[in-house]
Design a protein around this motif. Sequence first.
Motif, PDB file in Angstrom:
ATOM      1  N   SER A   6      -5.940  28.625  -0.915  1.00 13.34           N
ATOM      2  CA  SER A   6      -4.961  27.554  -0.692  1.00 13.34           C
ATOM      3  C   SER A   6      -5.544  26.232  -1.178  1.00 13.34           C
ATOM      4  CB  SER A   6      -4.593  27.447   0.797  1.00 13.34           C
ATOM      5  OG  SER A   6      -5.736  27.130   1.578  1.00 13.34           O
ATOM      6  N   ILE A   7      -4.709  25.235  -1.275  1.00  8.96           N
ATOM      7  CA  ILE A   7      -5.142  23.925  -1.773  1.00  8.96           C
ATOM      8  C   ILE A   7      -4.365  22.831  -1.050  1.00  8.96           C
ATOM      9  CG2 ILE A   7      -3.446  23.992  -3.645  1.00  8.96           C
ATOM     10  CD1 ILE A   7      -5.403  22.383  -5.351  1.00  8.96           C
ATOM     11  N   GLN A   8      -5.040  21.728  -0.823  1.00  6.01           N
ATOM     12  CA  GLN A   8      -4.362  20.582  -0.221  1.00  6.01           C
ATOM     13  C   GLN A   8      -3.862  19.677  -1.342  1.00  6.01           C
ATOM     14  OE1 GLN A   8      -6.395  17.172   1.888  1.00  6.01           O
ATOM     15  NE2 GLN A   8      -5.354  18.075   3.684  1.00  6.01           N
ATOM     16  N   ILE A   9      -2.578  19.415  -1.327  1.00  8.86           N
ATOM     17  CA  ILE A   9      -1.985  18.547  -2.347  1.00  8.86           C
ATOM     18  C   ILE A   9      -1.498  17.261  -1.694  1.00  8.86           C
ATOM     19  CG2 ILE A   9      -1.301  20.441  -3.859  1.00  8.86           C
ATOM     20  CD1 ILE A   9       1.518  20.252  -2.649  1.00  8.86           C
ATOM     21  N   ARG A  10      -1.288  16.259  -2.528  1.00  8.10           N
ATOM     22  CA  ARG A  10      -0.744  15.004  -2.021  1.00  8.10           C
ATOM     23  C   ARG A  10       0.263  14.461  -3.013  1.00  8.10           C
ATOM     24  NH1 ARG A  10      -6.012  11.941  -3.406  1.00  8.10           N
ATOM     25  NH2 ARG A  10      -5.451  10.840  -5.315  1.00  8.10           N
ATOM     26  N   GLY A  11       1.211  13.709  -2.487  1.00  6.08           N
ATOM     27  CA  GLY A  11       2.237  13.119  -3.335  1.00  6.08           C
ATOM     28  C   GLY A  11       3.295  12.442  -2.483  1.00  6.08           C
ATOM     29  N   ARG A  12       4.308  11.944  -3.135  1.00  8.05           N
ATOM     30  CA  ARG A  12       5.385  11.291  -2.418  1.00  8.05           C
ATOM     31  C   ARG A  12       6.061  12.285  -1.481  1.00  8.05           C
ATOM     32  NH1 ARG A  12       4.446   6.406  -2.255  1.00  8.05           N
ATOM     33  NH2 ARG A  12       6.656   5.903  -1.882  1.00  8.05           N
ATOM     34  N   LYS A  13       6.507  11.795  -0.359  1.00 10.44           N
ATOM     35  CA  LYS A  13       7.075  12.661   0.670  1.00 10.44           C
ATOM     36  C   LYS A  13       8.230  13.498   0.139  1.00 10.44           C
ATOM     37  CE  LYS A  13       7.457  10.750   4.639  1.00 10.44           C
ATOM     38  NZ  LYS A  13       7.922   9.887   5.763  1.00 10.44           N
ATOM     39  N   ILE A  59       0.856  -1.190   0.000  1.00 10.11           N
ATOM     40  CA  ILE A  59       0.000   0.000   0.000  1.00 10.11           C
ATOM     41  C   ILE A  59       0.893   1.243   0.000  1.00 10.11           C
ATOM     42  CG2 ILE A  59      -1.906   1.217   1.094  1.00 10.11           C
ATOM     43  CD1 ILE A  59      -2.625  -1.295   2.578  1.00 10.11           C
ATOM     44  N   PRO A  60       0.908   2.009  -1.103  1.00  8.08           N
ATOM     45  CA  PRO A  60       1.667   3.265  -1.106  1.00  8.08           C
ATOM     46  C   PRO A  60       0.990   4.287  -0.187  1.00  8.08           C
ATOM     47  CG  PRO A  60       1.118   2.531  -3.339  1.00  8.08           C
ATOM     48  CD  PRO A  60       0.296   1.725  -2.403  1.00  8.08           C
ATOM     49  N   ILE A  61       1.799   5.093   0.480  1.00 12.90           N
ATOM     50  CA  ILE A  61       1.277   6.152   1.344  1.00 12.90           C
ATOM     51  C   ILE A  61       1.815   7.495   0.865  1.00 12.90           C
ATOM     52  CG2 ILE A  61       1.288   7.109   3.676  1.00 12.90           C
ATOM     53  CD1 ILE A  61       1.310   4.315   4.777  1.00 12.90           C
ATOM     54  N   ASN A  62       0.892   8.413   0.606  1.00 11.90           N
ATOM     55  CA  ASN A  62       1.273   9.764   0.192  1.00 11.90           C
ATOM     56  C   ASN A  62       1.132  10.742   1.353  1.00 11.90           C
ATOM     57  OD1 ASN A  62       1.987   9.138  -2.385  1.00 11.90           O
ATOM     58  ND2 ASN A  62       0.250  10.136  -3.380  1.00 11.90           N
ATOM     59  N   GLN A  63       1.921  11.818   1.265  1.00 10.47           N
ATOM     60  CA  GLN A  63       1.832  12.862   2.275  1.00 10.47           C
ATOM     61  C   GLN A  63       0.868  13.944   1.803  1.00 10.47           C
ATOM     62  OE1 GLN A  63       5.587  14.518   3.387  1.00 10.47           O
ATOM     63  NE2 GLN A  63       4.739  15.905   4.923  1.00 10.47           N
ATOM     64  N   LEU A  64       0.143  14.524   2.741  1.00  9.69           N
ATOM     65  CA  LEU A  64      -0.757  15.642   2.459  1.00  9.69           C
ATOM     66  C   LEU A  64      -0.107  16.942   2.921  1.00  9.69           C
ATOM     67  CD1 LEU A  64      -4.111  14.096   3.749  1.00  9.69           C
ATOM     68  CD2 LEU A  64      -3.318  14.199   1.389  1.00  9.69           C
ATOM     69  N   LYS A  65      -0.375  18.024   2.169  1.00 10.02           N
ATOM     70  CA  LYS A  65       0.179  19.317   2.553  1.00 10.02           C
ATOM     71  C   LYS A  65      -0.725  20.417   2.007  1.00 10.02           C
ATOM     72  CE  LYS A  65       4.561  21.923   2.418  1.00 10.02           C
ATOM     73  NZ  LYS A  65       5.942  21.926   1.864  1.00 10.02           N
ATOM     74  N   THR A  66      -1.008  21.424   2.815  1.00 10.06           N
ATOM     75  CA  THR A  66      -1.806  22.561   2.378  1.00 10.06           C
ATOM     76  C   THR A  66      -0.873  23.735   2.062  1.00 10.06           C
ATOM     77  OG1 THR A  66      -3.699  21.880   3.722  1.00 10.06           O
ATOM     78  CG2 THR A  66      -3.648  24.165   2.991  1.00 10.06           C
ATOM     79  N   VAL A  67      -0.983  24.245   0.811  1.00  3.43           N
ATOM     80  CA  VAL A  67      -0.088  25.330   0.367  1.00  3.43           C
ATOM     81  C   VAL A  67      -0.931  26.429  -0.274  1.00  3.43           C
ATOM     82  CG1 VAL A  67       1.901  23.829   0.011  1.00  3.43           C
ATOM     83  CG2 VAL A  67       0.278  24.181  -1.852  1.00  3.43           C
TER      84      VAL A  67
END
Length: 293
Positions: free
Chosen positions: A250-257, A217-225
């Motif tokens: 602002s927007i919450q993005i997700r992707g590899r750490k 199970i891949p896990i992505n990080q969330l971040k608000t920028v």
Amino acid sequence: MNKEKKNNLTLKIFALIMAIVMWSYVMSEENPSITDEIKNIEVTLTNVATLERQNLVVLEPSKPTVNVRVSGKRNDLNKITRKDITARVDLSGYQEGNRKVPVYIDVPEGIKVVDYSPREILFKFDSLVRKEMPITVETVGELAKDHTLLEPVIKPQSIYIEGPKTWVDSVARVVALVDVTDRADDISVTVPIKIVDNEGNDVRGVSKDQNAVDVFIPINQLKTVPISIQTEGQLPDNYEILDISAEPSSIQIRGRKEIIRGIDSIRTKSIDINSLIENNTVSVELELPEGVA
């Protein structure tokens, strides 16, 4: 003299008969014929191989029993136990469905069967089936803050289950359960699989060709920028930009750490500044870096 001898012989024969009668009476009083009931005698299933050749199995009852009433001399009955009485059914020649099968009783020599119950047992015969089922990954627990799961990868993606048709049809899902509590990195585990019904209860009596699966199970990080607005062009001399903002800001993005760590804002595609003279609200796409959603 001959008459006396004849009378004497008659008396002897009479005495012998009386002795036999008395002996029989005494013996019957000391070891009389009695009856007794022996309960819960397990029934032996014979010709089970015949069912297997027909691809059938006994669904129920799982352990049939009968009660047997026997008679015999007290001394003989006192010696026998439940194991000395055989109850059996012949399962050859039956088809799928509910069928009444007669019970046969065998007892030791000198013992008689007075009665037994039940004389017939209702068996449910079911067909043996094999079915392919997809594996579903279910998770328990909460990930570390600001992280999200992606689509799991399962190897193998499906398994075969086998058993009585009634029980196989009750299977709703084949589940691989993964604990994700406080996880922040990709998960790679081998976990056991469960066969469950619509209510999540384990389905028993159904076999599977594999007991565990590999799950990634891949896990992505969330971040608000914040959103950074990009413009192009030049306004006429009598116009100036007093304020320009994005909604939302602002927007919450997700992707590899490793990708998310270096992103501080998300830019819009360039907006022609002159288009804002007549329409001060426009929709614009965002320029998301590769690997970011």
